[in-house]
Design a protein around this motif. Structure first.
Motif, PDB file in Angstrom:
ATOM      1  N   LEU A   1      -2.500 -13.670  12.469  1.00  0.00           N
ATOM      2  CA  LEU A   1      -2.124 -12.619  11.522  1.00  0.00           C
ATOM      3  C   LEU A   1      -1.267 -13.097  10.357  1.00  0.00           C
ATOM      4  N   LYS A   2      -0.675 -14.265  10.460  1.00  0.00           N
ATOM      5  CA  LYS A   2       0.353 -14.675   9.512  1.00  0.00           C
ATOM      6  C   LYS A   2      -0.109 -14.757   8.056  1.00  0.00           C
ATOM      7  N   ASN A   3      -1.393 -14.892   7.804  1.00  0.00           N
ATOM      8  CA  ASN A   3      -1.881 -14.965   6.426  1.00  0.00           C
ATOM      9  C   ASN A   3      -2.206 -13.615   5.812  1.00  0.00           C
ATOM     10  N   ILE A   4      -2.076 -12.560   6.599  1.00  0.00           N
ATOM     11  CA  ILE A   4      -2.312 -11.220   6.067  1.00  0.00           C
ATOM     12  C   ILE A   4      -1.154 -10.877   5.122  1.00  0.00           C
ATOM     13  N   PRO A   5      -1.454 -10.510   3.888  1.00  0.00           N
ATOM     14  CA  PRO A   5      -0.379 -10.127   2.976  1.00  0.00           C
ATOM     15  C   PRO A   5       0.297  -8.839   3.458  1.00  0.00           C
ATOM     16  N   ILE A   6       1.611  -8.839   3.403  1.00  0.00           N
ATOM     17  CA  ILE A   6       2.361  -7.656   3.816  1.00  0.00           C
ATOM     18  C   ILE A   6       3.207  -7.180   2.650  1.00  0.00           C
TER      19      ILE A   6
ATOM     20  N   TRP B   1      -3.931  -6.731  -4.854  1.00  0.00           N
ATOM     21  CA  TRP B   1      -4.302  -7.431  -3.619  1.00  0.00           C
ATOM     22  C   TRP B   1      -5.804  -7.481  -3.378  1.00  0.00           C
ATOM     23  N   LEU B   2      -6.555  -6.565  -3.956  1.00  0.00           N
ATOM     24  CA  LEU B   2      -7.999  -6.556  -3.700  1.00  0.00           C
ATOM     25  C   LEU B   2      -8.832  -7.100  -4.862  1.00  0.00           C
ATOM     26  N   GLU B   3      -8.232  -7.192  -6.047  1.00  0.00           N
ATOM     27  CA  GLU B   3      -9.013  -7.642  -7.190  1.00  0.00           C
ATOM     28  C   GLU B   3      -8.432  -8.853  -7.916  1.00  0.00           C
ATOM     29  N   VAL B   4      -7.131  -9.044  -7.889  1.00  0.00           N
ATOM     30  CA  VAL B   4      -6.509 -10.093  -8.682  1.00  0.00           C
ATOM     31  C   VAL B   4      -6.275 -11.374  -7.881  1.00  0.00           C
ATOM     32  N   VAL B   5      -5.633 -11.263  -6.753  1.00  0.00           N
ATOM     33  CA  VAL B   5      -5.261 -12.469  -6.002  1.00  0.00           C
ATOM     34  C   VAL B   5      -6.426 -13.045  -5.225  1.00  0.00           C
TER      35      VAL B   5
ATOM     36  N   ILE C   1      16.041  -5.876   0.935  1.00  0.00           N
ATOM     37  CA  ILE C   1      15.132  -6.693   0.129  1.00  0.00           C
ATOM     38  C   ILE C   1      15.181  -8.147   0.589  1.00  0.00           C
ATOM     39  N   LEU C   2      16.384  -8.673   0.745  1.00  0.00           N
ATOM     40  CA  LEU C   2      16.539 -10.057   1.193  1.00  0.00           C
ATOM     41  C   LEU C   2      15.960 -10.278   2.580  1.00  0.00           C
ATOM     42  N   LYS C   3      16.218  -9.348   3.481  1.00  0.00           N
ATOM     43  CA  LYS C   3      15.693  -9.478   4.850  1.00  0.00           C
ATOM     44  C   LYS C   3      14.171  -9.472   4.837  1.00  0.00           C
ATOM     45  N   SER C   4      13.588  -8.598   4.041  1.00  0.00           N
ATOM     46  CA  SER C   4      12.133  -8.513   3.943  1.00  0.00           C
ATOM     47  C   SER C   4      11.524  -9.833   3.488  1.00  0.00           C
ATOM     48  N   TYR C   5      12.077 -10.407   2.431  1.00  0.00           N
ATOM     49  CA  TYR C   5      11.557 -11.678   1.939  1.00  0.00           C
ATOM     50  C   TYR C   5      11.884 -12.837   2.878  1.00  0.00           C
ATOM     51  N   ASN C   6      13.038 -12.804   3.520  1.00  0.00           N
ATOM     52  CA  ASN C   6      13.372 -13.848   4.498  1.00  0.00           C
ATOM     53  C   ASN C   6      12.419 -13.834   5.690  1.00  0.00           C
ATOM     54  N   LEU C   7      11.829 -12.667   5.965  1.00  0.00           N
ATOM     55  CA  LEU C   7      10.841 -12.548   7.041  1.00  0.00           C
ATOM     56  C   LEU C   7       9.416 -12.742   6.512  1.00  0.00           C
ATOM     57  N   HIS C   8       9.309 -13.203   5.277  1.00  0.00           N
ATOM     58  CA  HIS C   8       8.037 -13.602   4.653  1.00  0.00           C
ATOM     59  C   HIS C   8       7.128 -12.452   4.253  1.00  0.00           C
ATOM     60  N   SER C   9       7.713 -11.325   3.861  1.00  0.00           N
ATOM     61  CA  SER C   9       6.863 -10.303   3.256  1.00  0.00           C
ATOM     62  C   SER C   9       6.372 -10.859   1.925  1.00  0.00           C
ATOM     63  N   ASN C  10       5.286 -10.316   1.431  1.00  0.00           N
ATOM     64  CA  ASN C  10       4.710 -10.802   0.179  1.00  0.00           C
ATOM     65  C   ASN C  10       5.148  -9.978  -1.022  1.00  0.00           C
TER      66      ASN C  10
END
Length: 69
Positions: free
Chosen positions: A11-16, A60-64, A28-37
């Motif tokens: 699951l780790k490659n699923i964008p969150i 997420w569905l058209e650009v990246v 905000i910091l906790k979210s990014y420290n836990l690798h949210s996208n």
């Protein structure tokens, strides 16, 4: 939950995208420290909320380019 998903090899490659009402810097910091996208604070106005959701979808569905499954 975020930590568990990002530690799972299947699951780790699923964008969150964290969509929340919190504007707290610690959240905000906790979210990014836990690798949210992305961390997005939900607008209160319904029309603005719909615009935000549409922009998330477009990005997420058209650009990246995501890794293959």
């Amino acid at each position: 939950m975020l930590e568990e998903v990002k530690e799972d090899d299947d699951l780790k490659n699923i964008p969150i995208v964290v969509l929340t009402t919190s504007k707290a810097e610690e959240d905000i910091l906790k979210s990014y420290n836990l690798h949210s996208n992305a961390y997005i604070t939900k607008p209160v106005d319904f029309d603005q909320f719909i615009k935000v959701i549409k922009s998330i979808e477009d990005f997420w569905l058209e650009v990246v380019k995501l890794p293959p499954k």
